[in-house]
Design a protein around this motif. Structure first.
Motif, PDB file in Angstrom:
ATOM      1  N   PRO A   1      48.838 -36.597 -34.714  1.00 53.55           N
ATOM      2  CA  PRO A   1      47.730 -37.518 -34.436  1.00 53.55           C
ATOM      3  C   PRO A   1      48.180 -38.787 -33.722  1.00 53.55           C
ATOM      4  CG  PRO A   1      47.660 -36.764 -36.702  1.00 53.55           C
ATOM      5  CD  PRO A   1      48.963 -36.323 -36.150  1.00 53.55           C
ATOM      6  N   ARG A   2      47.293 -39.296 -32.861  1.00 51.63           N
ATOM      7  CA  ARG A   2      47.545 -40.551 -32.174  1.00 51.63           C
ATOM      8  C   ARG A   2      47.066 -41.650 -33.118  1.00 51.63           C
ATOM      9  NH1 ARG A   2      46.098 -36.371 -29.355  1.00 51.63           N
ATOM     10  NH2 ARG A   2      46.966 -35.897 -27.312  1.00 51.63           N
ATOM     11  N   GLY A   3      47.987 -42.505 -33.547  1.00 50.46           N
ATOM     12  CA  GLY A   3      47.645 -43.522 -34.532  1.00 50.46           C
ATOM     13  C   GLY A   3      47.539 -44.886 -33.892  1.00 50.46           C
ATOM     14  N   ARG A   4      47.166 -45.848 -34.728  1.00 52.01           N
ATOM     15  CA  ARG A   4      46.934 -47.200 -34.221  1.00 52.01           C
ATOM     16  C   ARG A   4      48.188 -47.786 -33.570  1.00 52.01           C
ATOM     17  NH1 ARG A   4      43.198 -51.579 -36.641  1.00 52.01           N
ATOM     18  NH2 ARG A   4      43.944 -53.423 -35.576  1.00 52.01           N
ATOM     19  N   TYR A   5      49.353 -47.566 -34.198  1.00 52.38           N
ATOM     20  CA  TYR A   5      50.601 -48.088 -33.643  1.00 52.38           C
ATOM     21  C   TYR A   5      51.467 -46.975 -33.070  1.00 52.38           C
ATOM     22  CZ  TYR A   5      48.970 -52.008 -36.378  1.00 52.38           C
ATOM     23  OH  TYR A   5      48.191 -52.991 -36.899  1.00 52.38           O
ATOM     24  N   ARG A   6      50.931 -45.798 -33.017  1.00 50.51           N
ATOM     25  CA  ARG A   6      51.625 -44.638 -32.419  1.00 50.51           C
ATOM     26  C   ARG A   6      50.618 -43.958 -31.502  1.00 50.51           C
ATOM     27  NH1 ARG A   6      55.604 -46.849 -33.158  1.00 50.51           N
ATOM     28  NH2 ARG A   6      56.519 -47.141 -35.202  1.00 50.51           N
ATOM     29  N   GLN A   7      50.283 -44.646 -30.425  1.00 50.13           N
ATOM     30  CA  GLN A   7      49.127 -44.208 -29.653  1.00 50.13           C
ATOM     31  C   GLN A   7      49.381 -42.992 -28.789  1.00 50.13           C
ATOM     32  OE1 GLN A   7      46.995 -47.395 -27.820  1.00 50.13           O
ATOM     33  NE2 GLN A   7      46.597 -48.361 -29.785  1.00 50.13           N
ATOM     34  N   THR A   8      50.637 -42.590 -28.653  1.00 50.95           N
ATOM     35  CA  THR A   8      50.879 -41.352 -27.910  1.00 50.95           C
ATOM     36  C   THR A   8      51.273 -40.221 -28.866  1.00 50.95           C
ATOM     37  OG1 THR A   8      53.130 -42.081 -27.439  1.00 50.95           O
ATOM     38  CG2 THR A   8      51.478 -42.473 -25.737  1.00 50.95           C
ATOM     39  N   GLY A   9      51.041 -40.424 -30.134  1.00 55.11           N
ATOM     40  CA  GLY A   9      51.207 -39.350 -31.105  1.00 55.11           C
ATOM     41  C   GLY A   9      52.623 -38.811 -31.191  1.00 55.11           C
ATOM     42  N   PHE A  10      52.768 -37.487 -31.013  1.00 55.77           N
ATOM     43  CA  PHE A  10      54.067 -36.839 -31.201  1.00 55.77           C
ATOM     44  C   PHE A  10      55.104 -37.335 -30.197  1.00 55.77           C
ATOM     45  CE2 PHE A  10      54.364 -33.948 -27.580  1.00 55.77           C
ATOM     46  CZ  PHE A  10      53.058 -33.868 -27.148  1.00 55.77           C
ATOM     47  N   GLU A  11      54.665 -37.887 -29.073  1.00 52.23           N
ATOM     48  CA  GLU A  11      55.624 -38.317 -28.040  1.00 52.23           C
ATOM     49  C   GLU A  11      56.461 -39.484 -28.529  1.00 52.23           C
ATOM     50  OE1 GLU A  11      53.283 -39.001 -24.553  1.00 52.23           O
ATOM     51  OE2 GLU A  11      52.734 -36.895 -24.372  1.00 52.23           O
ATOM     52  N   GLU A  12      55.942 -40.254 -29.482  1.00 53.68           N
ATOM     53  CA  GLU A  12      56.748 -41.368 -29.993  1.00 53.68           C
ATOM     54  C   GLU A  12      57.124 -41.175 -31.455  1.00 53.68           C
ATOM     55  OE1 GLU A  12      54.549 -45.144 -30.199  1.00 53.68           O
ATOM     56  OE2 GLU A  12      52.862 -44.086 -29.298  1.00 53.68           O
ATOM     57  N   ARG A  13      57.162 -39.917 -31.871  1.00 50.57           N
ATOM     58  CA  ARG A  13      57.623 -39.632 -33.227  1.00 50.57           C
ATOM     59  C   ARG A  13      58.786 -38.653 -33.182  1.00 50.57           C
ATOM     60  NH1 ARG A  13      51.995 -38.859 -34.706  1.00 50.57           N
ATOM     61  NH2 ARG A  13      51.280 -40.808 -35.614  1.00 50.57           N
TER      62      ARG A  13
END
Lengths: 129, 430
Positions: free
Chosen positions: B169-181
Motif C-alpha cells: 500500500p501507498r502510505g502517507r509517508y511511503r507514497q510510492t508503496g513497495f518502491e520505498e520499502r
C-alpha cells in the motif's frame, strides 16, 4: 523519447511521425531509420491476462500494485478494496481476481515496460505476452 | 437484493473492513475484495455444514432437543463437575468471551483459549523481556520502510497482509508503496512469501534463538567469533542487522515458525529484546505476532482487562490464578484433570493430539458453535450458534489489537441464536 521507445519495441512505425515524413530537414533521418529498422509491421501490445485462475487466492496484490488502478482510485492504491468495479483493471470478486477494463492498462500508453502485476503475483496467475 | 459496504471479514485476524457483500434473502450472492479464505466464511448456502438444532446424547445417540433442555443439561453438567474447563473463544465475539469469563468465575472453573499454545505466548515472553513494543497496522503502511517476516508465511496464511496492510500500500509517508520499502523473510524454507520478500534468508531449523542473539550482539557492537550462525554466513547476518538498525521504521511480524519451534516463548522473548535493542539505537522498531483466528487477540485483551492475565486462568479458589503448564487447557486435558468441558468457538478434537481428543470424547463435553465438527460429534450437548460477522454483530480485535465492530448482514437459519444469548441463559441458570 516516448515515441523512440515505441518505435524500437515495434509499437509504432516510422510513418507514425508526421515530421519525419513531411519535413525536408529530416529526410536524411527518415532514410537512415528505414535502413536500420527495415519494413516491419507494428507489434501487437501484449496485455495482462488471467492465465491460471485456479491458482488465484484473491490476495489482491495485483489490485494494489497496479499503477493504473491507483490512478483511477487512490484508496485502492493505499490498500483499501475497490468500492466499485468500473474504471479499474483488477478487482477481486468472490475470492478470485477479475480483469474489468483492460483498456486502462499502461502498457497501451507510453509505459510499455510495466509488468508489476505479473512480477508480484505470488501464484503466477497473471501473464503478459 | 441488498448491498452491504465496509463489512468486516472474519476469515483471519486481519479483519479486513472493506468487504462489499450482496445478499439475497439469506444467501450471499457476491463478495467484493475478500480473499478466498474470507470468501469461504461467507458461504453461499447458510445451511451447509451447519448445526441446525440442539442435540443431547443419550445412550450413545444424539437426539434433537429444545434449546431450554440443552441449556438445562449444560447447567446440570457444570453444577455437578469438580474441575470444569471453558475452552475455545477465538472464533466468537468479545461479548461472548466476557460471558465465558463470568461463567468460569461463577463455577470456579478454568478458562483458556487457543492462544495459550499459539500467539498468546507473547505475553509470557514480555514478562521476561523488557516489554512488548507494538504498533497498529495503519502505522505500518503509513510509516514502515523495513518489514521483517520471521517464521511466518503471510502469502498463504494472511492472504491480504501484503496488499492491504504492509508491503504494497501507498502510505502517507511511503507514497510510492513497495518502491520505498524493503523486506526480509527469515524461515526454514522458501515459502510462498519468499517471492515477495526482497531478502529471503533461509536458516537451519530450530536455530532462530541463536540468530536473534547474534543479531543482538552485532547491534550492541560485540565481536562475533563464529563464521556461521544458523547455517548462514556471518557477513549475511551482519547485513541483516545493519538493515534493521539503519532503517527508519522497522516492523517485525512473527508466526508459529518462531513461537512454535524449539525454544517457543524464549524465542519470542529474545525477539522482544532485539526490538528493544533496536529502539535504543534510535531506530523505531515494533513487533506484531501473526494471530490466526479472527478474535484470538480479543480473548487475550479481554481476559487481561478482567483478570490481569492473558489466557489459562483458573478460578478454583475464587481468585484468578495463572500458571502456564498447570492452568492451560492443553495441560489440564493432558493430565486428565478436567471432568467437564465447554467448547465455544473452537474445535479441539480436530487440533489436539489423539490421546486428548479421546479424553474429550469420554468426559461430558458441551459444544456451542455454528458448524458440525468432530468436537460437536463427540459432545454430550451441542447447541447451534450464529456465525459472527455474518449473522451476528459484536466486537472483535484485529491482530494488532484494534477493536472493530462486526456487522450482521444476513439472518441465521430458523431457531439458531447468537452464542451470547446462549451463554447468558447458562449464566442466568447457574
Amino acid at each position: 523519447m516516448a515515441f523512440a521507445v515505441r518505435l524500437l519495441s515495434g509499437q509504432a512505425k516510422i510513418e507514425d511521425c508526421p515530421d519525419l515524413v513531411e519535413r525536408e530537414e529530416f529526410r536524411e533521418n527518415y532514410e537512415k531509420l528505414k535502413e536500420l529498422l527495415g519494413e516491419r509491421p507494428a507489434a501487437e501490445v501484449s496485455l495482462p491476462r488471467i492465465d491460471n485462475e485456479e491458482a488465484c487466492n484473491g490476495c489482491g496484490i495485483c489490485v494494489v500494485v497496479c499503477p493504473a488502478n491507483a490512478r483511477a482510485d487512490p484508496e485502492v492504491g493505499s490498500g483499501k478494496g475497490a468500492s466499485r468495479k468500473e474504471g479499474l483493471i483488477f478487482v477481486v470478486v468472490n475470492g478470485k481476481v477479475k480483469i474489468m477494463d483492460i483498456s486502462k492498462c499502461r502498457r497501451q500508453e507510453d509505459l510499455t515496460t510495466c509488468r508489476v502485476c505479473e512480477e508480484f503475483c505470488p501464484n503466477n496467475v497473471i501473464k503478459i505476452g | 437484493m441488498r448491498s452491504f459496504h465496509n463489512v468486516i471479514c472474519t476469515g483471519c485476524s486481519l479483519l479486513c473492513d472493506d468487504i462489499q457483500v450482496t445478499v439475497e434473502g439469506s444467501h450471499i450472492k457476491e463478495i467484493l475484495n475478500a480473499c478466498s479464505k474470507g470468501c469461504s466464511r461467507f458461504v453461499s448456502d447458510p445451511k451447509e455444514g451447519r448445526l441446525l438444532s440442539p442435540l443431547i446424547k443419550r445412550n450413545g445417540r444424539a437426539e434433537k432437543a429444545s434449546l431450554e433442555d440443552a441449556v438445562k443439561e449444560t447447567v446440570e453438567i457444570l453444577k455437578t463437575s469438580d474441575r470444569p474447563l471453558l475452552y475455545g473463544w477465538s472464533n466468537c465475539v468479545s461479548e461472548a468471551q466476557i460471558l465465558g469469563i463470568k461463567i468460569a468465575r461463577k463455577i470456579r472453573g478454568a478458562i483458556d483459549a487457543t492462544s495459550s499454545f499459539c500467539q498468546g505466548v507473547v505475553y509470557l515472553a514480555a514478562c521476561e523481556a523488557k516489554g512488548y513494543h507494538t504498533v497498529s497496522l495503519g502505522e505500518v503502511f503509513n510509516r514502515a520502510d523495513l518489514l521483517v517476516f520471521w517464521g511466518c508465511n503471510p502469502a498463504d496464511a494472511h492472504l491480504r497482509h501484503f496488499s492491504r496492510y504492509t508491503f504494497f500500500p501507498r502510505g502517507r509517508y511511503r507514497q510510492t508503496g513497495f518502491e520505498e520499502r524493503d523486506s526480509i523473510l527469515i524461515d526454514v524454507r522458501e515459502s510462498g512469501s519468499a517471492k515477495i520478500a526482497r531478502t529471503p534468508l533461509i536458516i537451519e531449523p530450530e536455530t532462530d534463538y541463536e540468530l536473534i542473539q547474534t543479531i543482538r550482539a552485532i547491534i550492541k557492537g560485540h565481536e562475533i567469533q563464529h563464521g556461521k550462525v544458523s547455517g548462514v554466513g556471518f557477513e549475511k547476518v551482519k547485513s541483516i542487522a545493519d538493515k534493521m538498525v539503519n532503517s527508519r521504521f522497522c516492523v517485525i511480524f512473527y508466526g508459529l515458525g518462531l513461537s512454535g519451534t524449539k525454544g517457543t516463548y524464549r524465542n519470542v522473548s529474545a525477539l522482544l529484546s532485539l526490538v528493544d535493542d533496536i529502539n535504543r539505537r534510535g531506530t523505531r522498531c515494533a513487533v506484531i505476532p501473526m494471530a490466526g483466528h479472527f478474535n484470538m487477540v480479543g480473548f487475550n485483551r479481554v481476559l487481561l482487562e478482567l483478570t490481569g492475565y492473558p489466557y489459562g486462568v483458573d478460578f478454583h479458589d475464587g481468585s484468578a490464578y495463572w500458571n502456564p503448564g498447570e492452568t492451560t487447557a492443553f495441560d489440564l486435558l493432558k493430565k486428565e484433570e478436567v471432568d467437564a468441558l465447554v467448547v465455544v468457538g473452537a474445535d479441539p478434537v480436530s487440533h489436539f493430539p489423539r490421546k486428548i481428543a479421546k479424553y474429550i470424547s469420554e468426559i461430558p463435553t458441551i459444544y456451542i458453535g455454528p458448524h458440525v465438527t468432530p468436537t460437536s460429534a463427540v459432545s454430550r450437548v451441542s447447541i447451534p450458534a450464529t456465525i459472527a460477522g455474518i449473522e451476528q454483530e459484536g466486537v472483535a480485535y484485529r491482530l494488532d489489537g484494534l477493536p472493530l465492530k462486526l456487522k450482521k448482514i444476513a439472518d441465521p437459519p430458523d431457531g439458531v441464536i447468537p452464542d451470547v444469548a446462549i451463554l447468558e441463559a447458562i449464566l442466568k441458570r447457574l
